[in-house]
Design a protein around this motif. Sequence first.
Motif, PDB file in Angstrom:
ATOM      1  N   ASP A 146      38.990  36.767  28.280  1.00 50.05           N
ATOM      2  CA  ASP A 146      39.009  35.491  29.000  1.00 50.05           C
ATOM      3  C   ASP A 146      40.355  35.242  29.670  1.00 50.05           C
ATOM      4  N   GLU A 188      40.759  37.467  32.638  1.00 52.59           N
ATOM      5  CA  GLU A 188      39.893  36.966  33.705  1.00 52.59           C
ATOM      6  C   GLU A 188      40.623  35.906  34.540  1.00 52.59           C
ATOM      7  N   LYS A 245      43.334  37.467  36.580  1.00 52.68           N
ATOM      8  CA  LYS A 245      42.747  38.182  37.712  1.00 52.68           C
ATOM      9  C   LYS A 245      42.449  37.216  38.849  1.00 52.68           C
TER      10      LYS A 245
END
Lengths: 217, 240
Positions: B174, B177, B180
């Motif tokens: 998470d 993510e 990113k």
Amino acid sequence: MSLSLLKVLIPMLLTGLKYTIQIALLGIIFGFFIGSLTGFVLQWKSKVLKFIAGVYIWIIRGTPLVVQALYMYYVIPKLLHTDISSYTAGVIVVSLNSGAFIAEIVRGALQGVALGQKEAGLSLGLSPKQTLFHIIVPPAFRSMLPALCNHFIIIVKDTALLSMITVNEMTHQAQNYTAMSFQYIPTYTILALFYLILISVLILLQKYVEKRMGATK
Amino acid sequence: MIDIQHLSKNFDELCVLSDINLHVQEGEVVCIIGPSGSGKSTLLRCINLLEQPTGGKIFYRGKDITGGEMDIRQLREEVGMVFQHFNLFPLRTVLENVTLAPVLTKTKNKREAKQFGMELLEKVGLAEKANVKPANLSGGMQQRVAIARALAMQPKALLFDEPTSALDPELVGDVLEVMKKLALEGMTMLVVTHEMGFARDVAHRVVFMDNGSIVEEGNPEDIFTNPKEERTRAFLNRVL
């Protein structure tokens, strides 16, 4: 033990209790200010301030409270050519005394806050002062509370030593009563019970504070 | 944007960084990899002056930050940091963690900070935790709050100091993510990490450090499939 004994002794002890609590409260409040200031100074960069704070703590920790009280009441006013009441002398001594001990509590609590907290504050662009007061002090104060409660209990008991300089707290009231009645056994037994009840209440309070601290951690 | 020239750092006798040269462009994502104790974190911490370099210069947008050409607080507002151990403020709620710095530095008033803070929490997927204390969150959630907290100052660049190293493996995803997402939005990022997958997928450039110096740098493809230096190869063999 006669009824007349209780009729005279209990009101005297209640008057004494009022002084005991008053002096202890003033002592912890002033002591907290002095202690916080000294605690901060100990963390400071200034060598001179650190030295002064060090000497203060050294003197207080290195002499008995009774001697400090005698000195504050009999010696210092003489040197300064003034007079102070035994009550005032008592408050000053208890404040100075608890200040020195609270300073160590404050210092420990400030150091106990993880370095990462300080770095997080600084890394967000806060000034060192903002980081201190908004990031380090709140958790430090919280972690200090149990120790402060504990110290308050110590102060309450310490006030008994002020009977040596005739402050009208509980112990001195009891001594006064024995001086006129010679009823040592009941008087000091009741005096001890008074302290025991008072401290028990404070211990309950301390437990409550600790529980609340633990619950929100 | 960030230009590091001949940077060195000693702790007393111990030399932690020596002759580091690194240039990071606006919008670039640079991952720094290497064995522990190689100086990666120290390098990162020199960039926002949590560590004072002992030699060399660091320029931020042309200003020599090591020479006092820029106000340190201004620098830290523009170059945010995310820590390995999150370092959230434990007595404050998630939202307060995010709004504290903008309000104190007066970059936003309370209402704006709150509104923006909620947007950021939304972005990291934690809007519903706004009024919870950090201790009640998982490590992964805490780290996402820490990212939102850093973003609250609207930084131009972000430094990530091993952001997933303290997390349970199932919580790492998470956080990566979110990182990113930031990279795709064009945030300039310097990431010290052991997540080779992330470095490979997201970084524009990978820097391999060992023993206080940069051994090799290049695009992820080259570093991971065709490292030039023996030390890089040895390290990658050990971790991949």
